[in-house]
Each structure stands twice: as structure tokens, then as C-alpha cells.
Design a protein around this motif. Structure first.
Motif, PDB file in Angstrom:
ATOM      1  N   PHE A  39       0.821  -1.214   0.000  1.00 21.27           N
ATOM      2  CA  PHE A  39       0.000   0.000   0.000  1.00 21.27           C
ATOM      3  C   PHE A  39       0.857   1.268   0.000  1.00 21.27           C
ATOM      4  O   PHE A  39       0.328   2.375   0.113  1.00 21.27           O
ATOM      5  CB  PHE A  39      -0.929   0.015   1.219  1.00 21.27           C
ATOM      6  CG  PHE A  39      -1.855  -1.162   1.297  1.00 21.27           C
ATOM      7  CD1 PHE A  39      -2.753  -1.421   0.275  1.00 21.27           C
ATOM      8  CD2 PHE A  39      -1.824  -2.020   2.381  1.00 21.27           C
ATOM      9  CE1 PHE A  39      -3.605  -2.511   0.340  1.00 21.27           C
ATOM     10  CE2 PHE A  39      -2.665  -3.105   2.458  1.00 21.27           C
ATOM     11  CZ  PHE A  39      -3.559  -3.363   1.427  1.00 21.27           C
ATOM     12  N   GLY A  40       2.163   1.078  -0.092  1.00 18.12           N
ATOM     13  CA  GLY A  40       3.055   2.225  -0.113  1.00 18.12           C
ATOM     14  C   GLY A  40       3.397   2.753   1.264  1.00 18.12           C
ATOM     15  O   GLY A  40       3.886   3.888   1.395  1.00 18.12           O
ATOM     16  N   PHE A  65      -3.805   5.560   0.741  1.00 14.40           N
ATOM     17  CA  PHE A  65      -4.026   4.588  -0.329  1.00 14.40           C
ATOM     18  C   PHE A  65      -5.502   4.260  -0.354  1.00 14.40           C
ATOM     19  O   PHE A  65      -6.104   3.898   0.662  1.00 14.40           O
ATOM     20  CB  PHE A  65      -3.223   3.307  -0.080  1.00 14.40           C
ATOM     21  CG  PHE A  65      -3.315   2.314  -1.209  1.00 14.40           C
ATOM     22  CD1 PHE A  65      -2.363   2.294  -2.224  1.00 14.40           C
ATOM     23  CD2 PHE A  65      -4.356   1.398  -1.269  1.00 14.40           C
ATOM     24  CE1 PHE A  65      -2.452   1.385  -3.273  1.00 14.40           C
ATOM     25  CE2 PHE A  65      -4.462   0.477  -2.312  1.00 14.40           C
ATOM     26  CZ  PHE A  65      -3.498   0.473  -3.313  1.00 14.40           C
ATOM     27  N   GLU A  66      -6.127   4.388  -1.534  1.00  9.82           N
ATOM     28  CA  GLU A  66      -7.544   4.053  -1.652  1.00  9.82           C
ATOM     29  C   GLU A  66      -7.746   2.912  -2.640  1.00  9.82           C
ATOM     30  O   GLU A  66      -7.020   2.778  -3.631  1.00  9.82           O
ATOM     31  CB  GLU A  66      -8.374   5.276  -2.081  1.00  9.82           C
ATOM     32  CG  GLU A  66      -8.070   5.819  -3.466  1.00  9.82           C
ATOM     33  CD  GLU A  66      -9.041   6.913  -3.891  1.00  9.82           C
ATOM     34  OE1 GLU A  66     -10.001   7.189  -3.156  1.00  9.82           O
ATOM     35  OE2 GLU A  66      -8.818   7.483  -4.972  1.00  9.82           O
ATOM     36  N   VAL A  85      -3.179   6.122   5.977  1.00  7.86           N
ATOM     37  CA  VAL A  85      -4.611   5.854   5.832  1.00  7.86           C
ATOM     38  C   VAL A  85      -4.857   4.882   4.682  1.00  7.86           C
ATOM     39  O   VAL A  85      -4.538   5.183   3.522  1.00  7.86           O
ATOM     40  CB  VAL A  85      -5.394   7.163   5.587  1.00  7.86           C
ATOM     41  CG1 VAL A  85      -6.895   6.865   5.460  1.00  7.86           C
ATOM     42  CG2 VAL A  85      -5.132   8.167   6.712  1.00  7.86           C
ATOM     43  N   LEU A  86      -5.426   3.729   5.013  1.00  6.32           N
ATOM     44  CA  LEU A  86      -5.851   2.748   4.014  1.00  6.32           C
ATOM     45  C   LEU A  86      -7.356   2.857   3.894  1.00  6.32           C
ATOM     46  O   LEU A  86      -8.094   2.547   4.833  1.00  6.32           O
ATOM     47  CB  LEU A  86      -5.437   1.336   4.439  1.00  6.32           C
ATOM     48  CG  LEU A  86      -5.962   0.173   3.581  1.00  6.32           C
ATOM     49  CD1 LEU A  86      -5.577   0.344   2.117  1.00  6.32           C
ATOM     50  CD2 LEU A  86      -5.469  -1.156   4.135  1.00  6.32           C
ATOM     51  N   HIS A  87      -7.836   3.290   2.733  1.00  9.63           N
ATOM     52  CA  HIS A  87      -9.245   3.623   2.546  1.00  9.63           C
ATOM     53  C   HIS A  87      -9.883   2.644   1.558  1.00  9.63           C
ATOM     54  O   HIS A  87      -9.614   2.685   0.362  1.00  9.63           O
ATOM     55  CB  HIS A  87      -9.350   5.061   2.023  1.00  9.63           C
ATOM     56  CG  HIS A  87     -10.740   5.588   1.940  1.00  9.63           C
ATOM     57  ND1 HIS A  87     -11.022   6.844   1.438  1.00  9.63           N
ATOM     58  CD2 HIS A  87     -11.935   5.049   2.284  1.00  9.63           C
ATOM     59  CE1 HIS A  87     -12.322   7.045   1.477  1.00  9.63           C
ATOM     60  NE2 HIS A  87     -12.900   5.968   1.983  1.00  9.63           N
ATOM     61  N   VAL A  88     -10.746   1.760   2.066  1.00 13.10           N
ATOM     62  CA  VAL A  88     -11.511   0.848   1.216  1.00 13.10           C
ATOM     63  C   VAL A  88     -12.870   1.509   0.991  1.00 13.10           C
ATOM     64  O   VAL A  88     -13.754   1.462   1.844  1.00 13.10           O
ATOM     65  CB  VAL A  88     -11.673  -0.532   1.883  1.00 13.10           C
ATOM     66  CG1 VAL A  88     -12.368  -1.500   0.934  1.00 13.10           C
ATOM     67  CG2 VAL A  88     -10.314  -1.092   2.300  1.00 13.10           C
ATOM     68  N   GLN A 146      -2.895   9.923  -5.945  1.00 13.03           N
ATOM     69  CA  GLN A 146      -2.630   9.471  -4.587  1.00 13.03           C
ATOM     70  C   GLN A 146      -1.668  10.431  -3.898  1.00 13.03           C
ATOM     71  O   GLN A 146      -0.731  10.952  -4.499  1.00 13.03           O
ATOM     72  CB  GLN A 146      -2.020   8.065  -4.618  1.00 13.03           C
ATOM     73  CG  GLN A 146      -2.974   7.006  -5.142  1.00 13.03           C
ATOM     74  CD  GLN A 146      -4.000   6.571  -4.100  1.00 13.03           C
ATOM     75  OE1 GLN A 146      -4.099   7.162  -3.038  1.00 13.03           O
ATOM     76  NE2 GLN A 146      -4.773   5.554  -4.408  1.00 13.03           N
ATOM     77  N   ILE A 147      -1.935  10.661  -2.607  1.00 11.88           N
ATOM     78  CA  ILE A 147      -1.045  11.516  -1.831  1.00 11.88           C
ATOM     79  C   ILE A 147      -0.267  10.648  -0.846  1.00 11.88           C
ATOM     80  O   ILE A 147      -0.667   9.518  -0.536  1.00 11.88           O
ATOM     81  CB  ILE A 147      -1.824  12.613  -1.076  1.00 11.88           C
ATOM     82  CG1 ILE A 147      -2.782  11.990  -0.051  1.00 11.88           C
ATOM     83  CG2 ILE A 147      -2.575  13.492  -2.048  1.00 11.88           C
ATOM     84  CD1 ILE A 147      -3.473  13.010   0.820  1.00 11.88           C
TER      85      ILE A 147
END
Length: 351
Positions: A178-179, A235-236, A216-219, A230-231
Motif C-alpha cells: 500500500f506504499g 491509499f484508496e 490511511v488505508l481507505h476501502v 494518490q497523496i
């Protein structure tokens, strides 16, 4: 040769528990098939297994006034007819229903053929589909002890949970995908399998605040990607095939209060900020789910009515800061994995 029908749909929560049962059910059933809706998310979930999938016409009751409700009787009758025809061909020995509107025609068709049915209710209150079909079931199993008391044939057992939740993983590898490099705690945000527009919008507005202290991992749900570049620290993704990987790296989670996601997160002891779905589009089940766990001290509730970038950031920071106390409460109220018990109850229908 014993054959079992699994059914349930509309959301991932109505089918993923069925998949969690498979390792145990295969000890007693030679053939297991799935009855779901034509375009529901359950088709996508089941496609990742080796289960044959049969689509059945069904109709969802809309809680606000809608002319589409007038078509419900026709669709349900059509579903009963098609489900019955398939049953006559495959001759099942039992049905396990996880609820959702697709379960109604399937269970009624089974009852007409004297095929025994076990159903399961995940939420604190009984959903409409399970209310309708409970009279046709041998038992309605429940995830909450209190729910079983409201049903004549209710029996508390807990919720089936995926064994992969507890399998070892390479946390660094998952973070890297996810970086993230592990230098910050991970905030997982999920609105459930269908996403949640208001949560998505507020989270994106809060990113300048949240990413100061969290990755922040955003599903965000199907079709809900922002389309923005992406910033760093964010990660979305629309959907995760292995949601358990997200749970394993999460230090805190923002989520709706659907029972399945809640039980999974609490089973791996992730502190949660719950934003339960409310309003005319729901019967209020998520509000009651959230209140139940908040009373136990295992989750924090942030009502949607007061949701802002600032209130979200404050709630997340507070939950993370109090994570040790929250986890101690989780130790006092451990989540029960009922996969083996439920599978045994279903198998007992053969005797």
C-alpha cells in the motif's frame, strides 16, 4: 451423497460467513452449491471459490416509498419457482441461509419440498428476511445472545469467522503493497462492501489532519474512487479480496457497524470508531450493534449527525490513544468463532 444449499446476499455480510463455514461443511457434504441473486456482490465473492452458483430472482423491500415495491410479489414468486426447479434437479438434503432478500424465495421453495433449513442472523435485531423465513426454519442461529431470546426457535452460537483472520502474515510486505513503510500507525477506513459516501467524503476532507499521524488505508467501495492522484500516506481501493490483510495491519479502524465486519475486527482486537448507518434507509440495526459494543467498552461510536473532518480526527486519535484500555475490554469480552458449532448443527440435519 449429501448436498447442501448455501444462500444469502445483498451485501458481503450475507455471504462471507457462508464461505467461512466451507472447511468444516465439506466433512459432511459431498456437494455444496450457492443460491444468490443475479447481480449481487455474493456472485463475486462466491466466484472465488469452487462452488456452483445459481442465480434466483428476488426483490429488495425499499423502506422509503417506491413503486418498485409493487413488483416484489411477482419477483418473489418467480424466485420460488426457479429455486424449486433447481432443487428438484439437484435434490438437496439441507439449506443454510444467511439472510438477505434472496433467501426468502429459496427458503420458501425448500419448505415446500420438506427440505430442512437452518438460518443465521448476524445483527442485534432480526432482519426482515429472517423474520419472514424464521417460521420455515428448524433453528435461527444468532451472533448476539439477546437476539436469540426474541425468536421462538432462536439459538445463540456466535458468528462464523474466516480462519485466515488468524493465519500468520508478513506485515512489512502488506504495508509495502500500500506504499506504507511502517513509520506511522495505520488507520483503516471501510464503509462495508457497498461503501459509504458520507464517510468517504469526510475522510478525504480530513486527510491533511489524519495523515499527520497516520497512514490511511481507505476501502471506499465499488465505483467510489476519488479519481485524484494518490497523496503520501494515503491509499484508496474499491474492494479488497483479502480484507483480513487490512485488519492485520490496522492499528485503528473507522467503519460502519455491520455485524460481520465488527466481529472480525474485534476478534483481532483492532480499536474501532463506529459510524452506524441511520435514517429511513435502515431498520436501525447498525445503531444497536454499535451501542452494544460501546457499552462493553470495545468500540467508540461517532454518530453520523456530528460527523465532520474535525470530529472524525478527534475520535480516531482518541481511540488510538486509548487502545490499551480498549484491548483490555476486548480480552474481557472475546468474540466467539462459531464456524465449527454452526457446521455441526447443519450436519445434524442429515440424521
Amino acid at each position: 451423497m449429501a448436498t447442501l444449499i448455501l444462500t444469502g446476499g445483498g451485501t458481503a455480510g450475507h455471504c462471507i460467513p457462508c464461505i467461512a463455514l466451507l472447511p468444516f461443511l465439506k466433512n459432511d457434504f459431498d456437494k455444496i452449491v450457492y443460491f444468490g441473486s443475479e447481480n449481487g456482490i455474493e456472485r463475486e465473492v462466491v466466484s472465488k471459490t469452487d462452488l456452483p452458483y445459481y442465480d434466483v430472482p428476488c426483490a429488495k423491500l425499499r423502506r422509503d416509498f417506491s413503486l418498485k415495491n409493487l413488483t416484489i410479489p411477482v419477483k418473489v414468486l418467480s424466485g420460488i419457482k426457479k429455486a424449486g426447479k433447481i432443487m428438484d434437479e439437484i435434490k438437496p438434503d439441507a439449506v443454510f441461509s444467511k439472510g438477505g432478500y434472496v433467501a426468502v424465495p429459496v427458503v420458501i421453495a425448500a419448505k415446500r419440498r420438506n427440505i430442512p433449513v437452518i438460518s443465521h442472523e448476524s445483527d442485534y435485531t432480526v432482519g426482515l428476511a429472517n423474520k419472514i423465513i424464521s417460521r420455515y426454519c428448524k433453528k435461527v442461529l444468532t451472533a448476539f445472545p439477546e437476539t436469540a431470546k426474541s425468536l421462538k426457535n432462536g439459538e445463540y452460537c456466535g458468528l462464523p469467522l474466516k480462519r485466515s483472520l488468524y493465519s500468520p502474515c508478513d506485515k512489512k510486505e502488506i504495508l509495502s503493497s500500500f506504499g506504507f513503510n511502517g513509520s506511522k500507525p495505520v488507520l483503516l477506513v471501510t464503509g462495508g462492501s457497498q461503501g459509504a459516501k458520507i464517510i468517504n467524503d469526510v475522510v478525504r476532507k480530513a486527510l491533511p489532519l489524519l495523515t499527520q499521524n497516520f497512514d490511511v488505508l481507505h476501502v471506499c467501495g465499488k465505483g467510489n474512487l476519488s479519481g485524484k492522484e494518490q497523496i503520501e500516506g494515503y491509499f484508496e481501493t474499491e474492494f479488497m479480496n483479502k480484507m483480513e490483510n487490512a485488519f492485520k495491519i490496522a492499528d485503528v479502524c473507522v467503519t460502519r457497524a455491520g455485524a460481520n465486519t465488527l466481529f472480525e475486527l474485534l476478534s483481532v482486537k483492532v480499536p474501532c470508531v463506529l459510524i452506524p448507518l441511520c435514517g429511513k434507509a435502515t431498520r436501525g440495526d447498525q445503531v444497536l450493534n454499535a451501542e452494544y459494543f460501546q457499552k462493553l467498552g470495545t468500540a467508540t461510536v461517532l454518530p453520523q449527525s456530528v460527523l465532520t473532518p474535525e470530529s472524525l480526527t478527534t475520535a480516531v486519535s482518541s481511540a488510538y490513544a486509548g487502545r490499551d484500555n480498549i484491548r483490555r475490554a476486548m480480552e474481557k469480552h472475546p468474540v466467539k468463532d462459531a464456524s465449527r458449532q454452526i457446521s455441526r448443527i447443519i450436519a445434524d440435519l442429515l440424521h
